[in-house]
Motif scaffolding. Structure first.
Motif, PDB file in Angstrom:
ATOM      1  N   TYR A 187      51.205  42.830  27.831  1.00 43.59           N
ATOM      2  CA  TYR A 187      49.778  42.548  27.683  1.00 43.59           C
ATOM      3  C   TYR A 187      49.606  41.440  26.652  1.00 43.59           C
ATOM      4  O   TYR A 187      49.276  41.692  25.508  1.00 43.59           O
ATOM      5  N   SER A 188      49.837  40.222  27.083  1.00 40.94           N
ATOM      6  CA  SER A 188      49.702  39.107  26.154  1.00 40.94           C
ATOM      7  C   SER A 188      48.828  38.036  26.772  1.00 40.94           C
ATOM      8  O   SER A 188      48.568  38.027  27.968  1.00 40.94           O
ATOM      9  N   GLU A 221      50.508  29.222  26.443  1.00 41.59           N
ATOM     10  CA  GLU A 221      50.756  28.588  27.738  1.00 41.59           C
ATOM     11  C   GLU A 221      49.832  29.115  28.824  1.00 41.59           C
ATOM     12  O   GLU A 221      49.658  28.474  29.858  1.00 41.59           O
ATOM     13  N   GLU A 222      49.244  30.289  28.621  1.00 43.26           N
ATOM     14  CA  GLU A 222      48.340  30.871  29.608  1.00 43.26           C
ATOM     15  C   GLU A 222      46.916  30.350  29.458  1.00 43.26           C
ATOM     16  O   GLU A 222      46.093  30.559  30.332  1.00 43.26           O
ATOM     17  N   LYS A 235      33.514  35.177  23.538  1.00 43.12           N
ATOM     18  CA  LYS A 235      34.775  34.654  24.060  1.00 43.12           C
ATOM     19  C   LYS A 235      35.941  35.574  23.701  1.00 43.12           C
ATOM     20  O   LYS A 235      36.826  35.812  24.517  1.00 43.12           O
ATOM     21  N   ARG A 236      35.933  36.107  22.502  1.00 39.15           N
ATOM     22  CA  ARG A 236      36.996  37.020  22.079  1.00 39.15           C
ATOM     23  C   ARG A 236      37.011  38.290  22.919  1.00 39.15           C
ATOM     24  O   ARG A 236      38.071  38.762  23.357  1.00 39.15           O
ATOM     25  N   LEU A 237      35.828  38.849  23.181  1.00 38.28           N
ATOM     26  CA  LEU A 237      35.736  40.043  24.029  1.00 38.28           C
ATOM     27  C   LEU A 237      36.204  39.744  25.456  1.00 38.28           C
ATOM     28  O   LEU A 237      36.885  40.554  26.084  1.00 38.28           O
ATOM     29  N   GLY A 238      35.835  38.581  25.964  1.00 37.13           N
ATOM     30  CA  GLY A 238      36.259  38.192  27.308  1.00 37.13           C
ATOM     31  C   GLY A 238      37.765  38.004  27.405  1.00 37.13           C
ATOM     32  O   GLY A 238      38.398  38.468  28.358  1.00 37.13           O
ATOM     33  N   ARG A 239      38.351  37.332  26.424  1.00 43.14           N
ATOM     34  CA  ARG A 239      39.809  37.131  26.425  1.00 43.14           C
ATOM     35  C   ARG A 239      40.549  38.458  26.339  1.00 43.14           C
ATOM     36  O   ARG A 239      41.562  38.666  27.021  1.00 43.14           O
ATOM     37  N   GLU A 240      40.061  39.360  25.516  1.00 41.78           N
ATOM     38  CA  GLU A 240      40.701  40.662  25.370  1.00 41.78           C
ATOM     39  C   GLU A 240      40.597  41.468  26.660  1.00 41.78           C
ATOM     40  O   GLU A 240      41.563  42.099  27.089  1.00 41.78           O
ATOM     41  N   SER A 241      39.448  41.449  27.305  1.00 48.46           N
ATOM     42  CA  SER A 241      39.273  42.151  28.580  1.00 48.46           C
ATOM     43  C   SER A 241      40.201  41.569  29.639  1.00 48.46           C
ATOM     44  O   SER A 241      40.838  42.303  30.395  1.00 48.46           O
ATOM     45  N   PHE A 242      40.267  40.250  29.695  1.00 47.29           N
ATOM     46  CA  PHE A 242      41.158  39.577  30.638  1.00 47.29           C
ATOM     47  C   PHE A 242      42.611  39.949  30.373  1.00 47.29           C
ATOM     48  O   PHE A 242      43.363  40.261  31.290  1.00 47.29           O
ATOM     49  N   LEU A 262      43.886  42.605  29.104  1.00 46.17           N
ATOM     50  CA  LEU A 262      44.206  43.979  29.462  1.00 46.17           C
ATOM     51  C   LEU A 262      44.147  44.243  30.962  1.00 46.17           C
ATOM     52  O   LEU A 262      44.786  45.176  31.448  1.00 46.17           O
ATOM     53  N   GLU A 263      43.409  43.437  31.719  1.00 44.87           N
ATOM     54  CA  GLU A 263      43.197  43.704  33.146  1.00 44.87           C
ATOM     55  C   GLU A 263      43.948  42.773  34.095  1.00 44.87           C
ATOM     56  O   GLU A 263      43.898  42.961  35.302  1.00 44.87           O
ATOM     57  N   LYS A 264      44.666  41.796  33.598  1.00 46.37           N
ATOM     58  CA  LYS A 264      45.226  40.750  34.457  1.00 46.37           C
ATOM     59  C   LYS A 264      46.510  41.119  35.184  1.00 46.37           C
ATOM     60  O   LYS A 264      46.936  40.397  36.081  1.00 46.37           O
ATOM     61  N   GLN A 265      47.160  42.235  34.842  1.00 48.97           N
ATOM     62  CA  GLN A 265      48.483  42.558  35.372  1.00 48.97           C
ATOM     63  C   GLN A 265      48.549  42.603  36.898  1.00 48.97           C
ATOM     64  O   GLN A 265      49.468  42.070  37.497  1.00 48.97           O
TER      65      GLN A 265
END
Length: 130
Positions: free
Chosen positions: A4-5, A9-10, A70-77, A79-82
């Motif tokens: 979960y990173s 590069e992402e 933006k911080r909340l959006g990045r954190e949600s992304f 955790l959910e992107k796998q």
């Protein structure tokens, strides 16, 4: 093992790629986000998905609020992107995605996390279908 990173590069930082994304990319909206995406062919890309986040300075004149969203959006992304990443790696796809926040008030983290799961499911369908 899942990682979960959200590495450097992402992150979508190339000005040229961002301009191309906004000019030629496809889009859909799932409130409170507008999602702009485009399949890419980056030969040196280590990660199959690059993402960027944006919040309107007109709706949120205070930088503190924009940075929090933006911080909340990045954190949600993060955790959910796998599921999306595994589907993209299975089909050998690469894409660039930009998330633009549309709401006039700051949503809480649990709401954004649920919305990101819905957004990423739709994005997976759109990218694998094309």
């Amino acid at each position: 093992m899942k990682t979960y990173s959200f590495n450097k590069e992402e992150r979508l930082k190339s000005r040229k790629l961002i301009e191309t994304l906004f000019r030629d990319g496809k889009a859909f909206s799932i409130f409170p986000y507008r999602v702009i995406y485009m399949p890419t062919q980056l030969p040196t890309a280590k990660y199959p998905l690059q993402a960027g986040f944006s919040v309107s300075a007109r709706k949120y004149p205070r930088a503190v609020d924009r940075n929090r969203i933006k911080r909340l959006g990045r954190e949600s992304f993060r955790l959910e992107k796998q599921a999306l990443l595994s589907a993209m790696q299975a089909k050998n796809l690469q894409a660039a995605v930009f998330f633009v926040y549309l709401d006039k008030k700051i949503a809480d983290f649990s709401t954004l996390r649920h919305k990101f799961s819905v957004i990423l499911n739709r994005l997976e369908k759109e990218l694998t279908q094309a």
